[in-house]
Design a protein around this motif. Sequence first.
Motif, PDB file in Angstrom:
ATOM      1  N   GLU A  31       0.953  -1.298  -0.250  1.00  0.00           N
ATOM      2  CA  GLU A  31       0.000  -0.490   0.270  1.00  0.00           C
ATOM      3  C   GLU A  31       0.606   1.452   0.339  1.00  0.00           C
ATOM      4  O   GLU A  31       1.312   1.370   0.996  1.00  0.00           O
ATOM      5  CB  GLU A  31      -1.353   0.117   1.072  1.00  0.00           C
ATOM      6  CG  GLU A  31      -2.042  -1.071   0.564  1.00  0.00           C
ATOM      7  CD  GLU A  31      -2.925  -1.083   2.274  1.00  0.00           C
ATOM      8  OE1 GLU A  31      -3.447  -0.169   3.147  1.00  0.00           O
ATOM      9  OE2 GLU A  31      -3.768  -2.087   2.684  1.00  0.00           O
ATOM     10  N   PHE A  32       1.187   1.959  -0.899  1.00  0.00           N
ATOM     11  CA  PHE A  32       1.532   3.393  -1.347  1.00  0.00           C
ATOM     12  C   PHE A  32       0.733   4.332  -1.267  1.00  0.00           C
ATOM     13  O   PHE A  32      -0.202   4.742  -1.280  1.00  0.00           O
ATOM     14  CB  PHE A  32       2.517   3.334  -2.623  1.00  0.00           C
ATOM     15  CG  PHE A  32       3.391   2.286  -2.468  1.00  0.00           C
ATOM     16  CD1 PHE A  32       3.901   1.686  -1.511  1.00  0.00           C
ATOM     17  CD2 PHE A  32       2.735   0.937  -3.302  1.00  0.00           C
ATOM     18  CE1 PHE A  32       5.070   0.289  -1.471  1.00  0.00           C
ATOM     19  CE2 PHE A  32       3.893  -0.563  -3.126  1.00  0.00           C
ATOM     20  CZ  PHE A  32       4.201  -0.294  -2.288  1.00  0.00           C
ATOM     21  N   LYS A  33       1.475   5.888  -1.091  1.00  0.00           N
ATOM     22  CA  LYS A  33       0.404   6.845  -1.711  1.00  0.00           C
ATOM     23  C   LYS A  33       1.160   7.331  -2.994  1.00  0.00           C
ATOM     24  O   LYS A  33       1.486   7.657  -3.145  1.00  0.00           O
ATOM     25  CB  LYS A  33       0.306   7.381  -0.310  1.00  0.00           C
ATOM     26  CG  LYS A  33       0.222   7.877   1.287  1.00  0.00           C
ATOM     27  CD  LYS A  33      -0.032   8.613   2.159  1.00  0.00           C
ATOM     28  CE  LYS A  33      -0.469   8.533   3.224  1.00  0.00           C
ATOM     29  NZ  LYS A  33      -1.847   7.592   3.452  1.00  0.00           N
ATOM     30  N   VAL A  34      -0.086   8.256  -3.774  1.00  0.00           N
ATOM     31  CA  VAL A  34      -0.051   9.181  -5.175  1.00  0.00           C
ATOM     32  C   VAL A  34       1.242  10.284  -4.425  1.00  0.00           C
ATOM     33  O   VAL A  34       1.309  10.471  -3.639  1.00  0.00           O
ATOM     34  CB  VAL A  34      -0.939   9.920  -5.864  1.00  0.00           C
ATOM     35  CG1 VAL A  34      -0.523  10.955  -6.071  1.00  0.00           C
ATOM     36  CG2 VAL A  34      -2.029   8.748  -5.662  1.00  0.00           C
ATOM     37  N   ILE A  66      -0.938  -4.219  -6.058  1.00  0.00           N
ATOM     38  CA  ILE A  66      -0.582  -2.484  -4.912  1.00  0.00           C
ATOM     39  C   ILE A  66      -2.208  -1.574  -5.585  1.00  0.00           C
ATOM     40  O   ILE A  66      -2.357  -1.407  -6.293  1.00  0.00           O
ATOM     41  CB  ILE A  66       0.984  -2.056  -5.446  1.00  0.00           C
ATOM     42  CG1 ILE A  66       1.620  -2.768  -6.009  1.00  0.00           C
ATOM     43  CG2 ILE A  66       1.193  -0.916  -5.144  1.00  0.00           C
ATOM     44  CD1 ILE A  66       2.734  -2.868  -6.711  1.00  0.00           C
ATOM     45  N   THR A  67      -2.226  -1.342  -3.680  1.00  0.00           N
ATOM     46  CA  THR A  67      -3.068  -0.081  -3.553  1.00  0.00           C
ATOM     47  C   THR A  67      -2.392   0.893  -3.678  1.00  0.00           C
ATOM     48  O   THR A  67      -1.546   1.131  -2.852  1.00  0.00           O
ATOM     49  CB  THR A  67      -3.922   0.146  -2.458  1.00  0.00           C
ATOM     50  OG1 THR A  67      -4.553  -2.011  -2.777  1.00  0.00           O
ATOM     51  CG2 THR A  67      -5.082   0.736  -2.953  1.00  0.00           C
ATOM     52  N   VAL A  68      -2.449   2.102  -4.227  1.00  0.00           N
ATOM     53  CA  VAL A  68      -2.053   3.500  -4.554  1.00  0.00           C
ATOM     54  C   VAL A  68      -3.615   4.134  -3.691  1.00  0.00           C
ATOM     55  O   VAL A  68      -4.326   4.275  -4.435  1.00  0.00           O
ATOM     56  CB  VAL A  68      -1.799   3.765  -5.333  1.00  0.00           C
ATOM     57  CG1 VAL A  68      -0.820   5.112  -5.573  1.00  0.00           C
ATOM     58  CG2 VAL A  68      -0.184   3.059  -5.692  1.00  0.00           C
ATOM     59  N   THR A  69      -3.255   5.101  -3.322  1.00  0.00           N
ATOM     60  CA  THR A  69      -4.490   6.280  -2.548  1.00  0.00           C
ATOM     61  C   THR A  69      -3.962   7.475  -2.166  1.00  0.00           C
ATOM     62  O   THR A  69      -2.715   7.744  -2.728  1.00  0.00           O
ATOM     63  CB  THR A  69      -5.111   5.871  -1.008  1.00  0.00           C
ATOM     64  OG1 THR A  69      -3.960   5.624  -0.974  1.00  0.00           O
ATOM     65  CG2 THR A  69      -5.058   4.322  -1.177  1.00  0.00           C
ATOM     66  N   THR A  72       0.856   8.154 -10.685  1.00  0.00           N
ATOM     67  CA  THR A  72       1.058   9.645 -10.291  1.00  0.00           C
ATOM     68  C   THR A  72      -0.957   9.494  -9.992  1.00  0.00           C
ATOM     69  O   THR A  72      -1.676  10.531  -9.674  1.00  0.00           O
ATOM     70  CB  THR A  72       1.343   9.910 -11.621  1.00  0.00           C
ATOM     71  OG1 THR A  72       0.826   9.600 -12.491  1.00  0.00           O
ATOM     72  CG2 THR A  72       3.021  10.435 -11.335  1.00  0.00           C
ATOM     73  N   LYS A  73      -1.646   8.197  -9.756  1.00  0.00           N
ATOM     74  CA  LYS A  73      -2.742   8.510  -9.844  1.00  0.00           C
ATOM     75  C   LYS A  73      -2.620   6.686  -8.837  1.00  0.00           C
ATOM     76  O   LYS A  73      -2.434   6.697  -8.716  1.00  0.00           O
ATOM     77  CB  LYS A  73      -3.286   7.464 -11.222  1.00  0.00           C
ATOM     78  CG  LYS A  73      -3.205   8.400 -12.337  1.00  0.00           C
ATOM     79  CD  LYS A  73      -3.799   8.259 -13.894  1.00  0.00           C
ATOM     80  CE  LYS A  73      -3.321   8.328 -15.107  1.00  0.00           C
ATOM     81  NZ  LYS A  73      -3.678   8.048 -16.403  1.00  0.00           N
TER      82      LYS A  73
END
Length: 174
Positions: A98-101, A170-173, A146-147
């Motif tokens: 899990e990551f952030k934009v 992978i989840t990107v928030t 970036t998204k």
Amino acid sequence: MVQTAAWVTSLVFMSLILIVFAVVAWKSREKSDYEPIKTKWNKARKVYATTLVTILLVACIYTLRELPYDLPIYGESQDPTLVDVEAVQFGWIMSETEFKVGEPIEFDVTSTDVTHGFGIYDEDMTIIAQTQAMPEYTNTVYITFTKPGTYKILCMEYCGLAHHYMVSEITVTE
């Protein structure tokens, strides 16, 4: 059985190539009169070849300027998040999913068994980064998402009968 067949086939083709080279080398010992034919084409060849190589070199450099992954982010205010990725038949073991934009990420990819292909795909199944996962070697992929969304990790190298099950997310928030 398949590996033996591939080995024998390779030996046969390598032997044929060796025979061709031996015949050419043997024939090259024979002396013969040779006088090149002088034409306008002989003079133009150098210009043509130089122009062609220059065009292909420029095209190669132009198309390789932007590779499908970001360069390392070191030196900026935010150090990359280090993610250890280990490929095993038939799955991915990742230290973080899990990551952030905007968060720079460094994937350190290796394998415990055979060669795998580590491919990151966006929600439209467009590849955005990739590298090889090889035993006893670590490849690194740098990426900054970036998204937001759910990204898939797929194996891009046939690694066995259950290769098609080698999928992770992978989840990107925001």
